[in-house]
Design an enzyme around this catalytic site. Sequence first.
Site, PDB file in Angstrom:
ATOM      1  N   GLU A  71       6.182  -5.396   1.966  1.00  0.00           N
ATOM      2  CA  GLU A  71       5.896  -4.486   3.079  1.00  0.00           C
ATOM      3  C   GLU A  71       5.877  -3.095   2.470  1.00  0.00           C
ATOM      4  O   GLU A  71       6.859  -2.675   1.850  1.00  0.00           O
ATOM      5  CB  GLU A  71       6.975  -4.600   4.163  1.00  0.00           C
ATOM      6  CG  GLU A  71       7.078  -6.004   4.776  1.00  0.00           C
ATOM      7  CD  GLU A  71       5.780  -6.536   5.359  1.00  0.00           C
ATOM      8  OE1 GLU A  71       4.913  -5.726   5.750  1.00  0.00           O
ATOM      9  OE2 GLU A  71       5.601  -7.761   5.396  1.00  0.00           O
ATOM     10  N   CYS A 130       8.787   3.974   7.530  1.00  0.00           N
ATOM     11  CA  CYS A 130       7.439   3.540   7.168  1.00  0.00           C
ATOM     12  C   CYS A 130       6.534   3.600   8.388  1.00  0.00           C
ATOM     13  O   CYS A 130       5.330   3.698   8.267  1.00  0.00           O
ATOM     14  CB  CYS A 130       7.497   2.138   6.605  1.00  0.00           C
ATOM     15  SG  CYS A 130       8.561   1.100   7.575  1.00  0.00           S
TER      16      CYS A 130
HETATM   17  P1  NAD Z   1       9.667   3.115  -3.831  1.00  0.00           P
HETATM   18  O1  NAD Z   1       8.413   2.342  -3.989  1.00  0.00           O
HETATM   19  O2  NAD Z   1       9.823   4.360  -4.591  1.00  0.00           O
HETATM   20  O3  NAD Z   1      10.907   2.187  -4.220  1.00  0.00           O
HETATM   21  C1  NAD Z   1      11.084   0.917  -3.668  1.00  0.00           C
HETATM   22  C2  NAD Z   1      11.837   0.061  -4.651  1.00  0.00           C
HETATM   23  O4  NAD Z   1      10.995  -0.183  -5.774  1.00  0.00           O
HETATM   24  C3  NAD Z   1      13.101   0.724  -5.180  1.00  0.00           C
HETATM   25  O5  NAD Z   1      14.125  -0.248  -5.309  1.00  0.00           O
HETATM   26  C4  NAD Z   1      12.653   1.231  -6.529  1.00  0.00           C
HETATM   27  O6  NAD Z   1      13.702   1.383  -7.450  1.00  0.00           O
HETATM   28  C5  NAD Z   1      11.711   0.127  -6.952  1.00  0.00           C
HETATM   29  N1  NAD Z   1      10.792   0.524  -8.019  1.00  0.00           N
HETATM   30  C6  NAD Z   1      10.299   1.747  -8.262  1.00  0.00           C
HETATM   31  N2  NAD Z   1       9.512   1.701  -9.353  1.00  0.00           N
HETATM   32  C7  NAD Z   1       9.508   0.431  -9.777  1.00  0.00           C
HETATM   33  C8  NAD Z   1       8.897  -0.257 -10.859  1.00  0.00           C
HETATM   34  N3  NAD Z   1       8.090   0.376 -11.712  1.00  0.00           N
HETATM   35  N4  NAD Z   1       9.125  -1.563 -10.980  1.00  0.00           N
HETATM   36  C9  NAD Z   1       9.917  -2.209 -10.111  1.00  0.00           C
HETATM   37  N5  NAD Z   1      10.536  -1.628  -9.092  1.00  0.00           N
HETATM   38  C10 NAD Z   1      10.318  -0.324  -8.923  1.00  0.00           C
HETATM   39  O7  NAD Z   1       9.863   3.368  -2.260  1.00  0.00           O
HETATM   40  P2  NAD Z   1      11.007   4.180  -1.521  1.00  0.00           P
HETATM   41  O8  NAD Z   1      10.786   5.635  -1.754  1.00  0.00           O
HETATM   42  O9  NAD Z   1      12.346   3.608  -1.785  1.00  0.00           O
HETATM   43  O10 NAD Z   1      10.654   3.813  -0.015  1.00  0.00           O
HETATM   44  C11 NAD Z   1       9.626   4.456   0.671  1.00  0.00           C
HETATM   45  C12 NAD Z   1       8.374   3.617   0.690  1.00  0.00           C
HETATM   46  O11 NAD Z   1       8.654   2.346   1.261  1.00  0.00           O
HETATM   47  C13 NAD Z   1       7.292   4.222   1.564  1.00  0.00           C
HETATM   48  O12 NAD Z   1       6.048   4.034   0.958  1.00  0.00           O
HETATM   49  C14 NAD Z   1       7.394   3.414   2.843  1.00  0.00           C
HETATM   50  O13 NAD Z   1       6.219   3.383   3.619  1.00  0.00           O
HETATM   51  C15 NAD Z   1       7.754   2.069   2.318  1.00  0.00           C
HETATM   52  N6  NAD Z   1       8.413   1.245   3.330  1.00  0.00           N
HETATM   53  C16 NAD Z   1       7.672   0.290   3.947  1.00  0.00           C
HETATM   54  C17 NAD Z   1       8.241  -0.497   4.930  1.00  0.00           C
HETATM   55  C18 NAD Z   1       7.426  -1.558   5.636  1.00  0.00           C
HETATM   56  O14 NAD Z   1       8.018  -2.360   6.343  1.00  0.00           O
HETATM   57  N7  NAD Z   1       6.121  -1.569   5.478  1.00  0.00           N
HETATM   58  C19 NAD Z   1       9.584  -0.321   5.260  1.00  0.00           C
HETATM   59  C20 NAD Z   1      10.319   0.650   4.590  1.00  0.00           C
HETATM   60  C21 NAD Z   1       9.722   1.428   3.616  1.00  0.00           C
END
Ligand code: NAD
Length: 541
Positions: A293, A327
């Site tokens: 998501e 989100c």
């Molecule tokens: P992010 O993508 O920065 O991080 C999410 C996770 O991915 C974290 O645990 C992070 O450490 C990990 N991550 C980052 N780089 C990585 C890599 N290279 N390899 C593996 N893992 C990696 O997102 P965020 O800032 O924590 O959250 C915000 C984002 O999440 C926004 O884009 C938001 O829209 C989305 N979001 C979506 C939903 C949904 O249900 N669609 C819900 C909540 C948040």
Amino acid sequence: MGKGVFQVPQAVNEPIKSYAPGTPEREAVLKAYKELYNSKIEVPLYIGSEEIKTGDTAPMNPPHDHQHHLGDYHKASKEHVEKAIKVAMEAREKWANLEWEQRAAVFLKAAELIAGPYRYKINAATMIGQSKNIFQAEIDSACELIDFLRFNVEYMTRIYEEQPESSSDAWNRLEYRPLEGFVYAVSPFNFTAIAGNLPSAPALMGNVGIWKPSDSQVYSAQVIMEVFKEAGLPDGVINMVMGDPKMISDVILENRDFAGLHFTGSTTVFKNLWKQIGNNIHNYRSYPRIVGETGGKDFIIAHPSARPKQVATAISRGAFEFQGQKCSAASRVYIPKSMWEEVKEYVVEDVNSFKMGSPEDMGNFITAVIHEASFDKLAKFIDAAKNDSDAEIVVGGNYNKSKGWFVEPTVILTDNPKYSTMCTELFGPVVTVYLYEDDQWNETLKLVDDSEYALTGAILSQDRYAAAEATKALQNAAGNFYINDKPTGAVVGQQPFGGARGSGTNDKAGSILNLYRWISPRTIKETFVTPTDYRYPFLGE
Ligand code: NAD
């Protein structure tokens, strides 16, 4: 199964406490806040029965007071990640073969622990570590997480009850096995509930896994682990590791037993993980399940028949609660020109009435954004809007990082429907408004639909035909579509959540659909009188 066809307690949504002045819950959560704030904690890795302090640490600071030191969390090395996989796989056989009612009991107990003895601790940790005001913490870390746990248990039993037809001489059964391997859960910073759900939904279905929380959510993640342990989750079923996300993912995604990714976060990270899984596909025992998501560019469109006050309130709540870091937060708004002056007046009045500061002061509606990178990104887009000829700031537009990552709720007005802040996910308290000619309703629906994302969206209209037109024209523009409401605030069991296009695989967190992704059914046919002659009647003379 044990010796009975057991029924689980009926899942009900956890009632939201008000935290109004004078209530016992307000006093209790402020006490928990003070206690946590004034103590230092160390968050270890949780691998099997061990809580490992690696010595390689990173600090935890509240976003609204970034110089305050809450403690440190320990980071994993490659060897720790390998160990976590090994420990998970060792725990797998026993957990996968445990009766479902035993697994259900663990997670039902976790739900009750959060509803009761851990409620104020998990809320306070979320207020401190993620800068949520008490209401945002309550609906997330207490209520939504409780709902995920309770409803998933009920959905699991519904899946198990789904069985094929049989005849008198053959009994057909479906057995819902967990995946043959382990699941990798990667969670975002913005919802404690999502962080708890990503590892626990697969675990409920009999899977084991590795959970990597966001660096910015470790503080409340630790409380989740504490609850799972207290609830009796056996060692090794969920192993929590923090550290360099790329290194952790590299180790996990090249492992033969990797069987599924349960991800929530940004679109770019998810797409890269998917690609990496594709590149490793020849290494795996099974085809991994990939559930993600991801980002959004969520809209509100007002029809000329809408009530301006309702439109304004949908913007004020939908765009700015939790500093726009949902989100589902509204970030692009389409308003008919004839309505704007009135809507603007209400929105400006609302925004000017918001108080901003620490969540400990319960009068504050707005607190800080999550970290410096987010602050800097938002400041950059706000500055650009101040200078660009096709944009202007209607209200807000200031920011200050001296104490915390504070960005004023900001409304940008543009006459360019493709202006950068109408298309790029900013993930902060910034919303952009585009005004359309009142007679351009159908053309505007096409504009709304033209987005790389499709997560949430809302239409406000008093005209039923217009609501119906928008519902049809925008059927692929949002996985969660709201009529006469704001586009945020989905409730487990009521509005299954998720979007398509660049917003995710739309496996609907908190619904039965999500749980199907964590099982691999086995069909068993048992014949009672086994044939002894190969000849069929048609072979007769
Ligand atoms: P992010 O993508 O920065 O991080 C999410 C996770 O991915 C974290 O645990 C992070 O450490 C990990 N991550 C980052 N780089 C990585 C890599 N290279 N390899 C593996 N893992 C990696 O997102 P965020 O800032 O924590 O959250 C915000 C984002 O999440 C926004 O884009 C938001 O829209 C989305 N979001 C979506 C939903 C949904 O249900 N669609 C819900 C909540 C948040």
